[in-house]
Design a protein around this motif. Structure first.
Motif, PDB file in Angstrom:
ATOM      1  N   ILE A   1       0.835  -1.209   0.000  1.00  0.00           N
ATOM      2  CA  ILE A   1       0.000   0.000   0.000  1.00  0.00           C
ATOM      3  C   ILE A   1       0.865   1.252   0.000  1.00  0.00           C
ATOM      4  O   ILE A   1       0.605   2.209  -0.754  1.00  0.00           O
ATOM      5  CB  ILE A   1      -0.940  -0.002   1.228  1.00  0.00           C
ATOM      6  CG1 ILE A   1      -1.782  -1.281   1.279  1.00  0.00           C
ATOM      7  CG2 ILE A   1      -1.830   1.234   1.220  1.00  0.00           C
ATOM      8  CD1 ILE A   1      -2.634  -1.522   0.053  1.00  0.00           C
ATOM      9  N   LEU A   2       1.912   1.247   0.825  1.00  0.00           N
ATOM     10  CA  LEU A   2       2.809   2.402   0.898  1.00  0.00           C
ATOM     11  C   LEU A   2       3.529   2.611  -0.429  1.00  0.00           C
ATOM     12  O   LEU A   2       3.601   3.744  -0.930  1.00  0.00           O
ATOM     13  CB  LEU A   2       3.824   2.215   2.023  1.00  0.00           C
ATOM     14  CG  LEU A   2       4.890   3.315   2.165  1.00  0.00           C
ATOM     15  CD1 LEU A   2       4.234   4.670   2.392  1.00  0.00           C
ATOM     16  CD2 LEU A   2       5.863   2.982   3.290  1.00  0.00           C
ATOM     17  N   ALA A   3       4.056   1.537  -1.016  1.00  0.00           N
ATOM     18  CA  ALA A   3       4.782   1.652  -2.282  1.00  0.00           C
ATOM     19  C   ALA A   3       3.865   2.174  -3.391  1.00  0.00           C
ATOM     20  O   ALA A   3       4.269   3.014  -4.208  1.00  0.00           O
ATOM     21  CB  ALA A   3       5.372   0.299  -2.674  1.00  0.00           C
ATOM     22  N   ALA A   4       2.627   1.681  -3.432  1.00  0.00           N
ATOM     23  CA  ALA A   4       1.668   2.136  -4.443  1.00  0.00           C
ATOM     24  C   ALA A   4       1.359   3.615  -4.279  1.00  0.00           C
ATOM     25  O   ALA A   4       1.260   4.360  -5.259  1.00  0.00           O
ATOM     26  CB  ALA A   4       0.385   1.310  -4.351  1.00  0.00           C
ATOM     27  N   THR A   5       1.224   4.052  -3.034  1.00  0.00           N
ATOM     28  CA  THR A   5       0.946   5.469  -2.767  1.00  0.00           C
ATOM     29  C   THR A   5       2.092   6.355  -3.238  1.00  0.00           C
ATOM     30  O   THR A   5       1.877   7.368  -3.914  1.00  0.00           O
ATOM     31  CB  THR A   5       0.701   5.682  -1.259  1.00  0.00           C
ATOM     32  OG1 THR A   5      -0.401   4.873  -0.832  1.00  0.00           O
ATOM     33  CG2 THR A   5       0.393   7.138  -0.956  1.00  0.00           C
TER      34      THR A   5
END
Length: 258
Positions: free
Chosen positions: A226-230
């Motif tokens: 989720i963090l990487a996608a954001t």
């Protein structure tokens, strides 16, 4: 008229910056907050169904319907020159973010939490699973789910979530759903803010956060996905907004009433 547009453009840039900080902070907390998202939620509950329907709004083919609804609202709400810029920036951002995201998935080959759990219970062999085609993977998951529910009574899936698990067998890192949601949200919000809208940008921000939570609670992503996608979405929209504003010029017109 021109001064008004420039002023709102500055507000929109500030909004994107603040939104980015909020999203990064929340997704970082998901990663470092030592929260057990999966399997902590009763996946047959009404709350799980709520998260499932949030996830569906960014799943194929319903993600296209979500986009169409939002773009239709923007077509009505945003002045046509700005709307053309929105479409250009959105197309560029989605291609860039989703394209890079898919490439990273192929390189990292990170398995999803639900699949990792099944492997932990010896319901599937991870090496064999990695080399199966999509149809074979779906069959493996379909056979493993009833066994998982039998072994662990705390894990009971609704029919919708069972089907979603069976359909989602590719790699996890980064989250494609989160890439889609954040990219769509930030691009659309930028041009809505310039046009004087406030309520819809707030609702879209909430939707993006809920999208990340839905992927975590349903066992389809790890917090780092989720963090990487954001982060990837923010980088992509920053670049594409810059290119759109620099090279895609339209004659400015007055904004519609807020």
């Amino acid at each position: 008229m021109k001064t008004k547009i420039i002023k709102r453009s500055s507000i929109a840039q500030a909004w994107i910056l603040i939104s980015s900080v909020i999203l990064i902070s929340l997704t970082s907390f998901m990663l470092m907050g030592d929260i057990r998202f999966f399997p902590s939620l009763d996946l047959s509950s009404s709350v799980a169904q709520f998260y499932y329907w949030i996830t569906v709004t960014a799943s194929f083919p319903f993600g296209a319907i979500t986009t169409l609804i939002i773009i239709s609202f923007c077509f009505i709400r945003i002045p046509k020159p700005l709307f053309k810029k929105l479409i250009m920036a959105l197309i560029l951002s989605l291609i860039l973010a989703l394209g890079i995201g898919q490439l990273i998935k192929i390189i990292t080959k990170e398995v999803r939490p639900d699949i990792a759990l099944m492997s932990q219970y010896h319901l599937l062999d991870m090496d064999t699973f990695r080399h199966q085609d999509t149809k074979a993977r779906q069959q493996t998951i379909a056979q493993a789910i009833p066994k998982l529910e039998s072994i662990d009574p705390n894990i009971q899936l609704s029919p919708n979530i069972k089907k979603h698990w069976q359909q989602t067998t590719n790699y996890a890192f980064p989250s494609g759903h989160m890439l889609f949601a954040v990219t769509l949200t930030l691009i659309v919000n930028y041009y809505l803010i310039i046009s004087g809208a406030v309520i819809i940008p707030i609702l879209l921000m909430i939707w993006s956060v809920l999208m990340g939570l839905s992927r975590l609670f349903l066992g389809l992503h790890w917090p780092q996905d989720i963090l990487a996608a954001t982060l990837l979405s923010i980088i992509s929209i920053t670049l594409c907004l810059y290119l759109t504003e620099k090279y895609f010029h339209q004659k400015p017109v007055d904004n519609k009433e807020p």
